[in-house]
Write an enzyme that holds these catalytic residues in place. Structure first.
Site, PDB file in Angstrom:
ATOM      1  N   SER A 142       0.989  -1.477  -0.048  1.00  0.00           N
ATOM      2  CA  SER A 142      -0.217   0.129   0.563  1.00  0.00           C
ATOM      3  C   SER A 142       1.155   1.382  -0.168  1.00  0.00           C
ATOM      4  O   SER A 142       1.801   1.271   0.725  1.00  0.00           O
ATOM      5  CB  SER A 142      -0.792   0.393   1.255  1.00  0.00           C
ATOM      6  OG  SER A 142      -0.981   1.290   1.234  1.00  0.00           O
ATOM      7  N   TYR A 155      -2.190  -0.684  10.051  1.00  0.00           N
ATOM      8  CA  TYR A 155      -1.755  -0.610   8.748  1.00  0.00           C
ATOM      9  C   TYR A 155      -0.320  -0.680   7.693  1.00  0.00           C
ATOM     10  O   TYR A 155       0.184  -1.365   7.101  1.00  0.00           O
ATOM     11  CB  TYR A 155      -2.762   0.395   8.329  1.00  0.00           C
ATOM     12  CG  TYR A 155      -3.289  -0.607   6.297  1.00  0.00           C
ATOM     13  CD1 TYR A 155      -3.674  -1.485   6.178  1.00  0.00           C
ATOM     14  CD2 TYR A 155      -2.941   0.338   5.871  1.00  0.00           C
ATOM     15  CE1 TYR A 155      -4.686  -1.949   4.973  1.00  0.00           C
ATOM     16  CE2 TYR A 155      -3.524  -0.199   4.510  1.00  0.00           C
ATOM     17  CZ  TYR A 155      -3.747  -0.980   3.992  1.00  0.00           C
ATOM     18  OH  TYR A 155      -4.449  -1.551   2.234  1.00  0.00           O
TER      19      TYR A 155
HETATM   20  N1  LIG Z   1      -8.530  -0.073  -1.417  1.00  0.00           N
HETATM   21  C1  LIG Z   1      -7.522   0.115  -1.499  1.00  0.00           C
HETATM   22  O1  LIG Z   1      -7.831   2.052  -1.425  1.00  0.00           O
HETATM   23  C2  LIG Z   1      -6.046  -0.325  -1.323  1.00  0.00           C
HETATM   24  C3  LIG Z   1      -5.230   0.511  -1.562  1.00  0.00           C
HETATM   25  C4  LIG Z   1      -3.742   0.283  -0.808  1.00  0.00           C
HETATM   26  C5  LIG Z   1      -4.124  -1.867  -0.809  1.00  0.00           C
HETATM   27  N2  LIG Z   1      -5.128  -2.474  -0.815  1.00  0.00           N
HETATM   28  C6  LIG Z   1      -4.797  -3.894  -0.466  1.00  0.00           C
HETATM   29  O2  LIG Z   1      -5.270  -4.434  -1.029  1.00  0.00           O
HETATM   30  C7  LIG Z   1      -5.529  -5.911  -1.121  1.00  0.00           C
HETATM   31  C8  LIG Z   1      -7.395  -5.985  -1.547  1.00  0.00           C
HETATM   32  O3  LIG Z   1      -8.205  -5.097  -0.533  1.00  0.00           O
HETATM   33  P1  LIG Z   1      -9.179  -4.922  -1.734  1.00  0.00           P
HETATM   34  O4  LIG Z   1      -9.014  -2.956  -1.354  1.00  0.00           O
HETATM   35  O5  LIG Z   1      -9.646  -5.299  -2.445  1.00  0.00           O
HETATM   36  O6  LIG Z   1     -10.550  -4.923  -0.028  1.00  0.00           O
HETATM   37  P2  LIG Z   1     -11.634  -5.355  -0.457  1.00  0.00           P
HETATM   38  O7  LIG Z   1     -12.810  -5.390  -1.347  1.00  0.00           O
HETATM   39  O8  LIG Z   1     -12.260  -5.814   1.137  1.00  0.00           O
HETATM   40  O9  LIG Z   1     -10.936  -7.265  -0.689  1.00  0.00           O
HETATM   41  C9  LIG Z   1     -10.802  -7.483   1.058  1.00  0.00           C
HETATM   42  C10 LIG Z   1     -10.466  -9.107  -0.206  1.00  0.00           C
HETATM   43  O10 LIG Z   1      -9.495 -10.144   1.350  1.00  0.00           O
HETATM   44  C11 LIG Z   1      -9.972 -10.703   1.799  1.00  0.00           C
HETATM   45  N3  LIG Z   1      -9.855 -11.463   3.111  1.00  0.00           N
HETATM   46  C12 LIG Z   1      -9.971 -10.403   3.941  1.00  0.00           C
HETATM   47  N4  LIG Z   1      -9.877 -11.139   5.609  1.00  0.00           N
HETATM   48  C13 LIG Z   1      -8.908 -12.330   5.299  1.00  0.00           C
HETATM   49  C14 LIG Z   1      -9.044 -13.302   5.587  1.00  0.00           C
HETATM   50  N5  LIG Z   1      -8.968 -13.189   7.436  1.00  0.00           N
HETATM   51  N6  LIG Z   1      -8.313 -15.375   4.741  1.00  0.00           N
HETATM   52  C15 LIG Z   1      -8.450 -15.374   3.881  1.00  0.00           C
HETATM   53  N7  LIG Z   1      -9.402 -13.677   2.885  1.00  0.00           N
HETATM   54  C16 LIG Z   1      -9.526 -12.600   3.333  1.00  0.00           C
HETATM   55  C17 LIG Z   1     -11.766 -10.571   1.511  1.00  0.00           C
HETATM   56  O11 LIG Z   1     -12.685 -11.551   1.563  1.00  0.00           O
HETATM   57  P3  LIG Z   1     -13.209 -12.691   2.411  1.00  0.00           P
HETATM   58  O12 LIG Z   1     -14.126 -11.678   2.850  1.00  0.00           O
HETATM   59  O13 LIG Z   1     -14.226 -13.485   1.531  1.00  0.00           O
HETATM   60  O14 LIG Z   1     -12.206 -14.145   3.245  1.00  0.00           O
HETATM   61  C18 LIG Z   1     -11.484  -9.892  -0.029  1.00  0.00           C
HETATM   62  O15 LIG Z   1     -11.944 -10.822  -1.406  1.00  0.00           O
HETATM   63  C19 LIG Z   1      -5.453  -5.642   1.096  1.00  0.00           C
HETATM   64  O16 LIG Z   1      -4.110  -6.645   1.161  1.00  0.00           O
HETATM   65  C20 LIG Z   1      -5.220  -4.413   0.762  1.00  0.00           C
HETATM   66  O17 LIG Z   1      -5.219  -4.188   2.213  1.00  0.00           O
HETATM   67  C21 LIG Z   1      -5.743  -1.248  -0.648  1.00  0.00           C
END
Ligand SMILES: NC(=O)c1ccc[n+]([C@@H]2O[C@H](COP(=O)([O-])OP(=O)(O)OC[C@H]3O[C@@H](n4cnc5c(N)ncnc54)[C@H](OP(=O)(O)O)[C@@H]3O)[C@@H](O)[C@H]2O)c1
Length: 246
Positions: A142, A155
């Protein structure tokens, strides 16, 4: 034919957001995808949709905080498709808020998912990669770790810990077997804010997302770019953020 065609790629956090978009794009480009997350109904719908469009996809209930779940995810890829070319360690949660909230449970949960979850993936995939003589580890870190801002200390700490361990792993893996890629997105329009418990912070992040965020497909294209390089080319670190993000 693309360089992604025929690759076997496991993705954690594939049930929504960046993971889902990545699964769709890679499957469209010919990869066999192995989808991991806890919400299996979402995974099943996604896999069916990919298959309906002519792609190859299977699912595997995966909680990344459990080492055995990552062993099973990697095992499913090998059992079903004969090998694992890439593990995209993307699952993450964002229990952000002021440190004075003393949300020790939230801090622990982020360490368990964002850091330990990646380590579990490495432990599961590395022996397979070494046996095959080839493998690629892609992680979603991130921009929070690059520009430190209030409310995101823990985080960002988990994301920077992943950045650090990937660099260490890279330096131990210069025999050409392993490629590592750390992708740092800024604001991306996903469900990530749902995991924020502090209501005020959650609403602020949702407002920022509404105002600024880019679509998860943009990050998926970066994942594909890293994967499609020739075997001797490693895309190490990529930052991708909205052009309007400060
Ligand atoms: N969105 C942003 O602005 C942003 C920015 C920088 C980095 N990121 C990173 O991008 C990655 C993906 O996030 P996203 O933004 O796409 O958010 P999201 O839509 O909330 O997706 C998060 C994913 O992680 C899974 N997850 C959460 N806890 C888990 C666990 N214990 N075991 C297995 N899977 C788990 C969730 O699936 P289930 O709940 O079905 O398990 C979901 O598929 C994350 O690492 C996040 O930190 C996001």
């Amino acid at each position: 034919m693309t360089a992604i065609d025929g690759k076997v790629i496991a993705i954690t956090g594939a049930s929504s957001g960046i993971g889902e978009a990545t699964a769709r794009l890679l499957a469209e480009r010919g990869a066999a995808v192995v989808l991991g997350a806890r919400r299996t109904h979402r995974l099943d719908e996604l896999a069916q949709d990919i298959r309906d469009r002519g792609g190859r996809a299977i699912t595997c209930a995966t909680d990344v905080t459990r080492r055995e779940d990552l062993d099973r995810l990697v095992g499913r890829a090998v059992a079903e498709f004969g090998r694992l070319d890439v593990l995209v360690s993307n699952a993450g949660i964002s229990k952000i808020g002021p440190m004075t909230d003393l949300d020790v449970d939230g801090w622990s949960a982020m360490i368990d998912v964002n850091l330990r979850g990646v380590l579990h993936g490495i432990a599961a995939a590395l022996p397979v990669f070494r046996r095959q003589g080839r493998g690629h580890l892609v992680t979603t870190v991130s921009t929070s770790g690059l520009k430190i801002v209030p409310h995101q200390a823990v985080y960002a700490g988990t994301k920077n810990a992943v950045r650090t361990l990937l660099e260490g792993l890279r330096q131990e893996s210069t025999d050409g077997v392993l490629r590592t890629t750390a992708i740092s997105p800024g604001y991306v329009r996903t469900e990530l804010a749902d995991s924020i418990d502090n209501a005020q912070v959650r609403e602020q992040i949702r407002r920022n997302m509404d105002e600024l965020a880019i679509d998860p497909e943009a990050v998926a294209r970066v994942v594909a770019f890293a994967i499609e390089q020739p075997d001797d080319v490693e895309i190490g670190e990529v930052t991708i953020r909205p052009a309007t993000q400060g």
